[in-house]
Write an enzyme that holds these catalytic residues in place. Structure first.
Site, mmCIF file in Angstrom:
data_model
loop_
_atom_site.group_PDB
_atom_site.id
_atom_site.type_symbol
_atom_site.label_atom_id
_atom_site.label_comp_id
_atom_site.label_asym_id
_atom_site.label_seq_id
_atom_site.Cartn_x
_atom_site.Cartn_y
_atom_site.Cartn_z
ATOM 1 C CG HIS A 57 -1.927 -1.071 1.262
ATOM 2 N ND1 HIS A 57 -1.649 -2.312 1.779
ATOM 3 C CD2 HIS A 57 -3.212 -1.112 0.817
ATOM 4 C CE1 HIS A 57 -2.719 -3.075 1.673
ATOM 5 N NE2 HIS A 57 -3.679 -2.379 1.098
ATOM 6 C CG ASP A 70 -4.022 -5.372 -4.410
ATOM 7 O OD1 ASP A 70 -5.104 -4.846 -4.068
ATOM 8 O OD2 ASP A 70 -3.218 -5.850 -3.591
#
Length: 331
Positions: free
Chosen positions: A178, A247
């Site tokens: 992230h 993702d």
């Protein structure tokens, strides 16, 4: 039905007129919900109905409901679960993972959600980053495979499609994708025997999600989501022929403008771009710079839709009691 290669989020618990118009025009493959979208079962059912009404068909609506730390739905309305890695050590663990999947599916379908971003095929390592480690289903290929299969079967028994993540394996990442781009230095042979092997044995799951990390021995210049070489491994070595989504395209592991990130992923061989934050300007920008689904992706979309599971009736409270009893005996 001409679909665009996106799964989008939305801004809040109700669909705005601007979002309705945009989604109606763009026709994404589906949607994904986050905590900002979720208040009560009735509100979520209404939001799901609004999203599908905007498209004019029963589009897939997804969520990250792994149980444990990654749970968008929690008490008092929905079941809660321990970290998957803790549960993996319990006796009757395979049964527990089936029950976990079936109980999660019950919660999701009751709200109108029909797809879950689970199971995980990632293998826990001693140095796996904390953002992932206790979400893993074990530290051995055989354990992860048996638990992932069981959870997936439980989801489908409850009428929910699964998304296998994070292909071809995120367990060796020591950074949080992230925020950063993890790099894996393991040799290809070791990866094929271990990390990739778990996904090869799970390759019949209907959808999959790529991993944003670099495998230096295979393609040192691109994360798997953007790597032709890595997507070829996913398709030809792992033999995954399901619908392959990225993702979240907004994660900091990827670099460059959003439209370029999306183009790189599609050019590498991904079918669908996942964009989660619901920001209209970003979604519009992506839509303005994307073509429609490729022919191969259209076939995979059709296959996923044709294989949507039906709900099998059960006594859900009895299953929950069984889950709690087995787990309490272990603890």
């Amino acid at each position: 039905m001409a679909l665009s290669p996106f799964i989008f989020g939305c801004e809040g618990p109700f669909l705005s007129p601007q979002e309705r118009h945009f989604f109606s025009k763009i026709q994404p493959f589906g949607f994904i919900l986050f905590s900002r979208n979720l208040e009560t079962p009735a509100q979520i059912r209404q939001l799901c109905a609004e999203l599908r009404s905007a498209l004019g068909w029963q589009a897939p609506i997804m969520i990250d409901q792994e149980g444990g730390r990654v749970s968008r739905l929690g008490a008092p309305h929905w079941f809660e679960f321990p970290p998957a890695l803790d549960q993996a050590a319990a006796p009757q663990s395979e049964r527990l993972f089936w029950l976990r999947g079936r109980l999660i599916a019950e919660n999701l379908r009751s709200c109108g959600i029909d797809s879950n971003c689970a199971p995980l095929g990632d293998i826990a390592q001693p140095d796996t980053h904390a953002v992932l480690k206790n979400r893993c289903y074990g530290s051995a290929v055989s354990t992860v495979v048996s638990h992932a299969r069981a959870l997936h079967q439980g989801l489908r028994h409850g009428g929910v499609s699964g998304v296998l993540k994070h292909i071809p394996g995120h367990g060796r990442a020591t950074l949080d994708s992230h925020l950063d781009l993890p790099r894996v230095i393991a040799k290809r042979g070791s990866l094929e025997r271990h990390d990739f092997e778990a996904f090869r044995q799970l390759n019949t799951i209907e959808m999959g999600m790529t991993a944003h990390l670099v495998f230096e021995d295979i393609d040192p210049n691109h994360p798997a989501t953007h790597s032709v070489e890595m997507i070829e491994i996913i398709r030809n070595h792992i033999e995954f022929d399901g619908l392959l989504m990225t993702d979240d395209i907004s994660m900091e592991a990827l670099s460059g403008p959003l439209d370029l990130r999306a183009q790189r992923a599609l050019s590498a061989g991904c079918d669908i771009i996942l964009h989660c934050n619901g920001q209209m300007d970003q979604m519009q920008h992506l839509a303005d710079h994307a073509d429609g689904l490729s022919e191969a992706s259209q076939l995979r979309v059709a296959q996923v839709l044709a294989q949507r599971p039906d709900v099998q009736p059960v006594d859900i409270q009895q299953l929950k009691a069984e889950f709690d009893t087995v787990l309490s005996e272990f603890r």
